[in-house]
Design an enzyme around this catalytic site. Sequence first.
Site, PDB file in Angstrom:
ATOM      1  N   TYR A 126       0.827  -1.295   0.022  1.00  0.00           N
ATOM      2  CA  TYR A 126       0.021  -0.075  -0.102  1.00  0.00           C
ATOM      3  C   TYR A 126       0.913   1.245  -0.037  1.00  0.00           C
ATOM      4  CZ  TYR A 126      -4.362   2.636   1.275  1.00  0.00           C
ATOM      5  OH  TYR A 126      -5.399   3.548   1.689  1.00  0.00           O
ATOM      6  N   ARG A 179      -6.252  10.466 -10.698  1.00  0.00           N
ATOM      7  CA  ARG A 179      -5.653  10.973  -9.482  1.00  0.00           C
ATOM      8  C   ARG A 179      -5.109   9.831  -8.557  1.00  0.00           C
ATOM      9  NH1 ARG A 179      -5.817  10.238  -4.739  1.00  0.00           N
ATOM     10  NH2 ARG A 179      -7.587  11.070  -3.745  1.00  0.00           N
ATOM     11  N   LYS A 197      -5.892  -2.068  -2.835  1.00  0.00           N
ATOM     12  CA  LYS A 197      -7.202  -1.818  -1.789  1.00  0.00           C
ATOM     13  C   LYS A 197      -7.981  -3.117  -1.438  1.00  0.00           C
ATOM     14  CE  LYS A 197      -7.170   2.985  -1.372  1.00  0.00           C
ATOM     15  NZ  LYS A 197      -7.387   3.919  -0.338  1.00  0.00           N
ATOM     16  N   GLU A 269     -12.407   5.078  -6.480  1.00  0.00           N
ATOM     17  CA  GLU A 269     -10.882   5.332  -5.936  1.00  0.00           C
ATOM     18  C   GLU A 269     -10.347   6.138  -6.860  1.00  0.00           C
ATOM     19  OE1 GLU A 269     -10.258   3.860  -2.531  1.00  0.00           O
ATOM     20  OE2 GLU A 269      -8.666   5.490  -2.921  1.00  0.00           O
ATOM     21  N   ASP A 270      -9.533   7.238  -6.479  1.00  0.00           N
ATOM     22  CA  ASP A 270      -8.776   7.951  -7.094  1.00  0.00           C
ATOM     23  C   ASP A 270      -9.015   8.435  -8.358  1.00  0.00           C
ATOM     24  OD1 ASP A 270      -7.344   7.527  -4.653  1.00  0.00           O
ATOM     25  OD2 ASP A 270      -5.444   6.839  -5.826  1.00  0.00           O
ATOM     26  N   ASP A 292     -14.234   6.364  -1.618  1.00  0.00           N
ATOM     27  CA  ASP A 292     -13.056   6.348  -0.441  1.00  0.00           C
ATOM     28  C   ASP A 292     -12.415   7.501  -0.232  1.00  0.00           C
ATOM     29  OD1 ASP A 292     -11.768   4.781   1.440  1.00  0.00           O
ATOM     30  OD2 ASP A 292     -10.179   4.458  -0.015  1.00  0.00           O
ATOM     31  N   ASP A 293     -11.960   8.459  -1.335  1.00  0.00           N
ATOM     32  CA  ASP A 293     -11.170   9.624  -1.025  1.00  0.00           C
ATOM     33  C   ASP A 293     -11.850  10.698  -0.164  1.00  0.00           C
ATOM     34  OD1 ASP A 293      -8.862   8.565  -2.105  1.00  0.00           O
ATOM     35  OD2 ASP A 293     -10.300   8.210  -4.172  1.00  0.00           O
ATOM     36  N   ASN A 434      -0.603  11.524   0.212  1.00  0.00           N
ATOM     37  CA  ASN A 434       0.296  10.223  -0.093  1.00  0.00           C
ATOM     38  C   ASN A 434       0.764  10.564  -1.346  1.00  0.00           C
ATOM     39  OD1 ASN A 434      -0.796   8.824   2.280  1.00  0.00           O
ATOM     40  ND2 ASN A 434      -2.648   8.462   1.398  1.00  0.00           N
TER      41      ASN A 434
HETATM   42  N1  LIG Z   1      -4.857   9.719   4.083  1.00  0.00           N
HETATM   43  C1  LIG Z   1      -5.690   9.317   3.493  1.00  0.00           C
HETATM   44  O1  LIG Z   1      -6.333   8.194   3.650  1.00  0.00           O
HETATM   45  C2  LIG Z   1      -5.967   9.954   1.930  1.00  0.00           C
HETATM   46  C3  LIG Z   1      -5.069  10.769   1.635  1.00  0.00           C
HETATM   47  N2  LIG Z   1      -5.324  11.482   0.334  1.00  0.00           N
HETATM   48  C4  LIG Z   1      -4.598  12.184  -0.355  1.00  0.00           C
HETATM   49  O2  LIG Z   1      -4.909  13.573  -0.237  1.00  0.00           O
HETATM   50  C5  LIG Z   1      -4.198  14.330  -1.332  1.00  0.00           C
HETATM   51  C6  LIG Z   1      -5.324  15.071  -2.095  1.00  0.00           C
HETATM   52  O3  LIG Z   1      -6.219  14.424  -2.431  1.00  0.00           O
HETATM   53  P1  LIG Z   1      -7.893  14.830  -3.130  1.00  0.00           P
HETATM   54  O4  LIG Z   1      -8.300  15.561  -2.096  1.00  0.00           O
HETATM   55  O5  LIG Z   1      -8.471  13.659  -3.758  1.00  0.00           O
HETATM   56  O6  LIG Z   1      -6.964  15.644  -4.439  1.00  0.00           O
HETATM   57  P2  LIG Z   1      -7.785  17.019  -5.056  1.00  0.00           P
HETATM   58  O7  LIG Z   1      -7.072  16.826  -6.500  1.00  0.00           O
HETATM   59  O8  LIG Z   1      -9.290  16.607  -4.872  1.00  0.00           O
HETATM   60  O9  LIG Z   1      -7.685  18.091  -4.180  1.00  0.00           O
HETATM   61  C7  LIG Z   1      -6.478  18.778  -3.795  1.00  0.00           C
HETATM   62  C8  LIG Z   1      -6.638  19.968  -3.295  1.00  0.00           C
HETATM   63  O10 LIG Z   1      -5.173  20.621  -2.922  1.00  0.00           O
HETATM   64  C9  LIG Z   1      -5.106  21.767  -3.562  1.00  0.00           C
HETATM   65  N3  LIG Z   1      -3.685  22.165  -3.567  1.00  0.00           N
HETATM   66  C10 LIG Z   1      -2.665  21.695  -4.715  1.00  0.00           C
HETATM   67  N4  LIG Z   1      -1.689  22.452  -4.597  1.00  0.00           N
HETATM   68  C11 LIG Z   1      -1.854  23.445  -3.594  1.00  0.00           C
HETATM   69  C12 LIG Z   1      -0.896  24.083  -2.864  1.00  0.00           C
HETATM   70  N5  LIG Z   1       0.401  24.163  -3.282  1.00  0.00           N
HETATM   71  N6  LIG Z   1      -1.186  24.906  -1.703  1.00  0.00           N
HETATM   72  C13 LIG Z   1      -2.510  24.829  -1.379  1.00  0.00           C
HETATM   73  N7  LIG Z   1      -3.476  23.856  -2.170  1.00  0.00           N
HETATM   74  C14 LIG Z   1      -2.991  23.164  -3.012  1.00  0.00           C
HETATM   75  C15 LIG Z   1      -5.887  22.130  -4.911  1.00  0.00           C
HETATM   76  O11 LIG Z   1      -6.093  23.359  -5.131  1.00  0.00           O
HETATM   77  P3  LIG Z   1      -7.204  23.774  -6.307  1.00  0.00           P
HETATM   78  O12 LIG Z   1      -8.555  23.368  -5.881  1.00  0.00           O
HETATM   79  O13 LIG Z   1      -7.252  25.048  -6.333  1.00  0.00           O
HETATM   80  O14 LIG Z   1      -6.577  23.076  -7.417  1.00  0.00           O
HETATM   81  C16 LIG Z   1      -7.132  21.187  -4.204  1.00  0.00           C
HETATM   82  O15 LIG Z   1      -8.069  21.934  -3.679  1.00  0.00           O
HETATM   83  C17 LIG Z   1      -3.546  13.356  -2.108  1.00  0.00           C
HETATM   84  O16 LIG Z   1      -2.117  13.319  -1.856  1.00  0.00           O
HETATM   85  C18 LIG Z   1      -3.950  11.938  -1.796  1.00  0.00           C
HETATM   86  O17 LIG Z   1      -3.104  10.954  -1.636  1.00  0.00           O
HETATM   87  C19 LIG Z   1      -6.659  11.119  -0.315  1.00  0.00           C
HETATM   88  C20 LIG Z   1      -7.346  10.439   0.284  1.00  0.00           C
HETATM   89  C21 LIG Z   1      -7.161   9.700   1.509  1.00  0.00           C
HETATM   90  C1  LIG Z   2      -5.374   6.555   0.673  1.00  0.00           C
HETATM   91  C2  LIG Z   2      -5.952   7.169  -0.493  1.00  0.00           C
HETATM   92  O1  LIG Z   2      -6.995   6.742  -0.768  1.00  0.00           O
HETATM   93  C3  LIG Z   2      -5.344   8.141  -1.290  1.00  0.00           C
HETATM   94  O2  LIG Z   2      -4.290   8.713  -0.821  1.00  0.00           O
HETATM   95  O3  LIG Z   2      -5.837   8.281  -2.570  1.00  0.00           O
HETATM   96 MG   LIG Z   3      -7.461   7.027  -2.754  1.00  0.00          MG
END
Ligand SMILES: NC(=O)C1=CN([C@@H]2O[C@H](COP(=O)(O)OP(=O)(O)OC[C@H]3O[C@@H](n4cnc5c(N)ncnc54)[C@H](OP(=O)(O)O)[C@@H]3O)[C@@H](O)[C@H]2O)C=CC1
Ligand SMILES: CC(=O)C(=O)O
Ligand SMILES: [Mg+2]
Length: 578
Positions: A126, A179, A197, A269-270, A292-293, A434
């Site tokens: 993972y 993504r 997963k 997912e993603d 999931d995200d 991540n």
């Molecule tokens: N720990 C866990 O269980 C999980 C972790 N994640 C992680 O979270 C991260 C984001 O995923 P997700 O929300 O789906 O992605 P999205 O693409 O939906 O969202 C990313 C967000 O970050 C913003 N962003 C990008 N660069 C910057 C920066 N330099 N400064 C400020 N804001 C910034 C984007 O801005 P804008 O909207 O303006 O483009 C957007 O709002 C990934 O790395 C993913 O791996 C996700 C799911 C689960």
């Molecule tokens: C953990 C997870 O689902 C992610 O980083 O997208």
């Molecule tokens: Mg994910």
Amino acid sequence: MANRDMSSLIGGGVRDVFGEDSATEEQIITPWTRAVASGVELLRDPRYNKGTAFNEKERDTHYLRGLLPPAYLTQDLQVKRILDNIRSYEEPLQKYIAIMDLLERNERLFYKVLIDNIEELLPVVYTPTVGEACQKYGLIFQRPHGLYISLKERGRIQDVLKNWPEKNVRVIVVTDGERILGLGDLGVQGMGIPVGKLGLYVALGGIRPSLCLPVAIDVGTNNQKLFEDPYYIGLRQKRATGQEYDDLIHEFMFAVKQEYGEKILVQFEDFANHNAFKLLAKYRETHLVFNDDIQGTAAVALAGVLAALRLTGGNLADQRYVFLGAGEAGTGIAELIATETSRTAKISIEEARKKLWLVDSQGLVTKSRFESLQHFKQNYAHEHEPCEDLLSTVKALKPTILIGTSGKGGTFTKEAIEALASFNEKPVIFALSNPTSQSECTAEQAYTWTKGRCVFASGSPFNPVTIDGKTYYPGQSNNAYIFPGMGLGCVISGAIRVHDDMFLVAAETLASLVTKEHLKEGLVFPPLQDIRKISAHIAADVAAKAYDLGLATRLPRPADLLAYAESCQYSPLYRPFR
Ligand SMILES: NC(=O)C1=CN([C@@H]2O[C@H](COP(=O)(O)OP(=O)(O)OC[C@H]3O[C@@H](n4cnc5c(N)ncnc54)[C@H](OP(=O)(O)O)[C@@H]3O)[C@@H](O)[C@H]2O)C=CC1
Ligand SMILES: CC(=O)C(=O)O
Ligand SMILES: [Mg+2]
């Protein structure tokens, strides 16, 4: 008596009441046969192969004599041998290849190794290693895992599903690869994520492997590097969008329901956020789905916050939150925290939302930006002066809790964390992005910059950190704590829809399993080594919620749902053969 037209009788037997023959006469069917595996075929079937653990009698009965070396190894000794092998590799990717190779050879041994050594091997199968594996999926490709559905399969997705060898599928994890973690568009090479997963559904949740189907939808990729990679295994075309994209997903969603029934659980997912919210809103009405995200991540983060408050004092309504990242994870977490705050503090959801602030790539999300904001950010567009970056936001809003969901590594700067620590006795810092390279800060940075005062958790694991002789234990806030139990809860209750309350319950259950001893060590999540028990608790409480909401179809409701959940969990121990 008039002659009866006998030819019409030959046309019967389709859509029969027994469900054995549901194909129309025009549809192509697959002529499946069943046979008892023996000899080399048995050794090559990962579902039944035990390798050197076949005993003398089994070697005779199943024509294996001579095909194996004479020594007999117990499964426990095989586990030890595999671990010794994996540990001998220095590179995480080599470890990944070695353990995935085991999955292709011997499924039960793979799961026994994983279950017995979850803390050591989770980072291999993972995050973070699975991220590197997806980036190099074409290069390291040996045998296909999961089902590939590309634009080429348009119009015949149900036939493609029939090619999958298992008929009783209950859980699908599907990605379109746009993504992948915080690594961007990896096209069909995102397949590593559903495979990983679902591996966790089995190892962490206890769902049987045969019930799980990983799917990668290939609509092309916009990743130029993949276009230029001779080993890329997907379609070499720009991503399909609009109607073409929607139609393919729609065909897929209805094919899976047609093939596996109403109770098939589909985990999105993603997906990139421009599709993720839309697909969830559309299919949650007609299918058993969750994202999931958005939702799984929300539940794990809410659980972490609830546990953290037992360390820092105060309740949900007393907090001020800043999120760096306003996408799926950020807004998903914000909305679940707002819902729980509204419920527990008996305030309106609008009031609760005012405690949560988002920063995106353009700076603080404020009312003045409302018109240009994507819909999922709009509930969090509060009145405020513009703030261009995290530091000015932290200084202006003085949050108690800082959550990173930006997908961009190193974005929690020293200045921002020091500012946070200047007005909080125990600042809560969750760097959730991540893989490790994208984490907003490292555990060591968080503890150093706050002089050891913070409560820290991250999406990918960090090792304990020792500063001035004191050791700090960072927690892992990852949706892997939630989705296996959520899936098990849906399966054992026969749920037909996923309700948001099921995620609230999952979060509360997870938080309730954090003991005083864990908190003493600064841990806001229970240890991953207990994850199967944790998943059983989550499954039982999710199932109870599904029954209460009238969404469960497995009747009668088991009297003791926890005992029932545990009794349903898959065991990877070898079974004796006739
Ligand atoms: N720990 C866990 O269980 C999980 C972790 N994640 C992680 O979270 C991260 C984001 O995923 P997700 O929300 O789906 O992605 P999205 O693409 O939906 O969202 C990313 C967000 O970050 C913003 N962003 C990008 N660069 C910057 C920066 N330099 N400064 C400020 N804001 C910034 C984007 O801005 P804008 O909207 O303006 O483009 C957007 O709002 C990934 O790395 C993913 O791996 C996700 C799911 C689960
Ligand atoms: C953990 C997870 O689902 C992610 O980083 O997208
Ligand atoms: Mg994910």
